[in-house]
Design a protein around this motif. Structure first.
Motif, PDB file in Angstrom:
ATOM      1  N   MET A   1     -18.574-101.879 -78.493  1.00  0.00           N
ATOM      2  CA  MET A   1     -17.235-101.385 -78.719  1.00  0.00           C
ATOM      3  C   MET A   1     -17.313 -99.861 -78.814  1.00  0.00           C
ATOM      4  SD  MET A   1     -14.393-102.407 -81.590  1.00  0.00           S
ATOM      5  CE  MET A   1     -14.514-104.112 -81.176  1.00  0.00           C
ATOM      6  N   GLU A   7     -13.387-102.619 -75.865  1.00  0.00           N
ATOM      7  CA  GLU A   7     -14.534-103.515 -75.773  1.00  0.00           C
ATOM      8  C   GLU A   7     -15.009-103.633 -74.339  1.00  0.00           C
ATOM      9  OE1 GLU A   7     -14.548-107.577 -77.311  1.00  0.00           O
ATOM     10  OE2 GLU A   7     -13.091-106.882 -78.786  1.00  0.00           O
ATOM     11  N   ASP A   9     -17.864-105.976 -72.530  1.00  0.00           N
ATOM     12  CA  ASP A   9     -18.824-107.060 -72.753  1.00  0.00           C
ATOM     13  C   ASP A   9     -19.310-107.555 -71.407  1.00  0.00           C
ATOM     14  OD1 ASP A   9     -20.305-109.143 -73.846  1.00  0.00           O
ATOM     15  OD2 ASP A   9     -18.568-110.421 -74.167  1.00  0.00           O
ATOM     16  N   ASP A  11     -22.669-109.966 -69.472  1.00  0.00           N
ATOM     17  CA  ASP A  11     -23.781-110.883 -69.642  1.00  0.00           C
ATOM     18  C   ASP A  11     -24.850-110.414 -68.658  1.00  0.00           C
ATOM     19  OD1 ASP A  11     -25.319-113.013 -70.458  1.00  0.00           O
ATOM     20  OD2 ASP A  11     -23.813-114.529 -70.020  1.00  0.00           O
ATOM     21  N   ASN A  18     -26.227-106.729 -64.779  1.00  0.00           N
ATOM     22  CA  ASN A  18     -25.021-106.989 -65.550  1.00  0.00           C
ATOM     23  C   ASN A  18     -24.038-107.808 -64.725  1.00  0.00           C
ATOM     24  OD1 ASN A  18     -25.917-105.372 -67.693  1.00  0.00           O
ATOM     25  ND2 ASN A  18     -25.029-103.544 -66.797  1.00  0.00           N
ATOM     26  N   PHE A  20     -20.113-110.123 -65.182  1.00  0.00           N
ATOM     27  CA  PHE A  20     -18.967-110.384 -66.049  1.00  0.00           C
ATOM     28  C   PHE A  20     -18.126-111.490 -65.449  1.00  0.00           C
ATOM     29  CE2 PHE A  20     -17.671-107.184 -63.039  1.00  0.00           C
ATOM     30  CZ  PHE A  20     -16.402-107.581 -62.644  1.00  0.00           C
ATOM     31  N   ARG A  24     -14.189-111.992 -69.909  1.00  0.00           N
ATOM     32  CA  ARG A  24     -14.657-110.692 -70.393  1.00  0.00           C
ATOM     33  C   ARG A  24     -13.765-109.565 -69.869  1.00  0.00           C
ATOM     34  NH1 ARG A  24     -19.029-113.878 -70.604  1.00  0.00           N
ATOM     35  NH2 ARG A  24     -20.565-113.455 -72.208  1.00  0.00           N
ATOM     36  N   GLN A  27     -10.610-109.581 -71.933  1.00  0.00           N
ATOM     37  CA  GLN A  27     -10.842-109.018 -73.267  1.00  0.00           C
ATOM     38  C   GLN A  27     -10.870-107.492 -73.211  1.00  0.00           C
ATOM     39  OE1 GLN A  27     -10.596-110.965 -75.982  1.00  0.00           O
ATOM     40  NE2 GLN A  27     -10.181-112.456 -74.380  1.00  0.00           N
ATOM     41  N   TYR A  28     -11.463-106.959 -72.154  1.00  0.00           N
ATOM     42  CA  TYR A  28     -11.463-105.501 -71.972  1.00  0.00           C
ATOM     43  C   TYR A  28     -10.024-104.995 -71.858  1.00  0.00           C
ATOM     44  CZ  TYR A  28     -11.707-100.993 -69.716  1.00  0.00           C
ATOM     45  OH  TYR A  28     -11.519 -99.675 -69.410  1.00  0.00           O
TER      46      TYR A  28
END
Length: 66
Positions: A1, A7, A9, A11, A18, A20, A24, A27-28
């Motif tokens: 954050m 945010e 995030d 995986d 990386n 996503f 995710r 959420q961003y």
């Protein structure tokens, strides 16, 4: 954050890169100072419009093309 509450995030794929998914990404968008909420269809279309910069590494998961 980040300091402003945004945010980010991700995986990690088996190769360590990386990746996503749409959850995710949503959420961003919701964490932005001016929250942005869009549908899965709109998110999927936006991500697919960025090909060949991004690619779908497995169904519903995206990463930067190499």
């Amino acid at each position: 954050m980040s300091d402003n509450g945004t945010e980010v995030d991700v995986d990690f794929a088996a190769d360590g890169s990386n990746v996503f998914d749409l959850w995710r990404l949503r959420q961003y968008g919701l964490s932005l100072p001016e929250p942005l909420d869009v549908t899965d269809d709109d998110l999927r279309a936006a991500v697919r419009s960025l090909q060949p910069l991004l690619n779908e590494v497995r169904p519903g998961w995206f990463g930067v093309a190499r």
